[in-house]
Design a protein around this motif. Structure first.
Motif: not given
Ligand code: MLT
Length: 264
Positions: A136-142, A146-154, A181-187
């Motif tokens: 789900a994070t991969i889909s969201s980032v794609v 990155r901004t929603p991911l940053a907000t979630d992770l903070l 890189t984010i996508v490949a790292a998540l995998r």
């Protein structure tokens, strides 16, 4: 900019200090700048090297579909062999995904590790829900960047009262990490194996550290990890969440200096 060529890519690293080599391995989706306080304060006791992992930070971009923990571990083994004098070993410090990487390093290249400091990490693999969350994070980032991911992770990683500087540093690292890189790292994290059986084989001095308010890797779980590693020391960092090295850098520096000092 210091760099080293390893298996088909170029890794950037920060370096400070003299003495025995210490390798500091960052978490996800961060970069080597998460260790700036440690580089600055521990330079008197170690030659501190903080690499940007393959594809992260100022290391060369990569279009590899996945970034397995074992690939990063192989890179770290080569980095230690290239930068260390003499025995080619390092005091290895790692936070979260960095911990996944150094457990793979321990599995495949234990001869490169003089001691281990495992911060806010785990040896268990993702469960089914966790793996679905990675997708789900991969889909969201794609789709949304990155901004929603940053907000979630903070919200999920830092302690509720983390200071503004820690928040700004973490957001800056996340928003500065390449989408590919984010996508490949998540995998890579989604598919990492269970390394819990490895913990009892660790026979170098080990420090295990958890943030008091760490939600992803809570102190209770990290205490179990420490209890499984023969002779490991366990510490909780008061007031910190998951990114202890950024949220309470002075505590982490003091713990590492004392831990390394006790080995000499
Ligand atoms: C990290 O800080 O490296 C991440 O929380 C690791 C993960 O997503 O499992």
């Amino acid at each position: 900019m210091p760099h080293v060529d390893v298996a088909g890519t170029r890794l950037h690293y920060h370096v400070a200090g003299e003495g025995p080599l210490a390798l500091l391995v960052h978490g996800f989706p961060f970069d080597a700048t998460m260790w700036l306080d440690q580089l600055s304060r521990l330079r008197t006791v170690r030659r501190c090297v903080a690499p940007d992992l393959r594809g992260f930070g100022a290391s060369a971009p990569t279009t590899e579909r996945t970034l397995p923990m074992e690939r990063h571990a192989q890179d770290m083994a080569q980095l230690i062999a290239t930068l260390a004098d003499g025995d080619a070993v390092a005091d290895v410090v790692a936070l979260s995904m960095g911990g996944y990487v150094v457990l793979a390093l321990w599995e495949n290249h234990p001869e490169r590790v003089r001691s281990l400091a495992l911060l806010d990490t785990r040896a268990e693999p993702d469960d089914e829900e966790g793996r679905a969350g990675r997708d789900a994070t991969i889909s969201s980032v794609v789709q949304q960047g990155r901004t929603p991911l940053a907000t979630d992770l903070l919200g999920s990683l830092l302690a509720p009262d983390a200071d503004a500087t820690a928040r700004a540093r973490v957001r800056t690292m996340i928003e500065g990490t390449r989408v590919e890189t984010i996508v490949a790292a998540l995998r890579g994290m989604r598919d990492r194996p269970d390394r819990t059986a490895l913990l009892s084989t660790i026979d170098v001095p080990t420090l295990v550290v958890a943030g008091e308010h760490d939600a992803p890797t809570p102190p209770e779980a990290m205490q179990v990890m420490a209890d499984t590693i023969p002779g490991a020391r366990f510490e909780v960092v008061p007031g910190a969440g998951h990114v202890t090295a950024v949220e309470r850098p002075e505590v982490i520096c003091d713990l590492l200096a004392e831990f390394w000092g006790a080995q000499q």
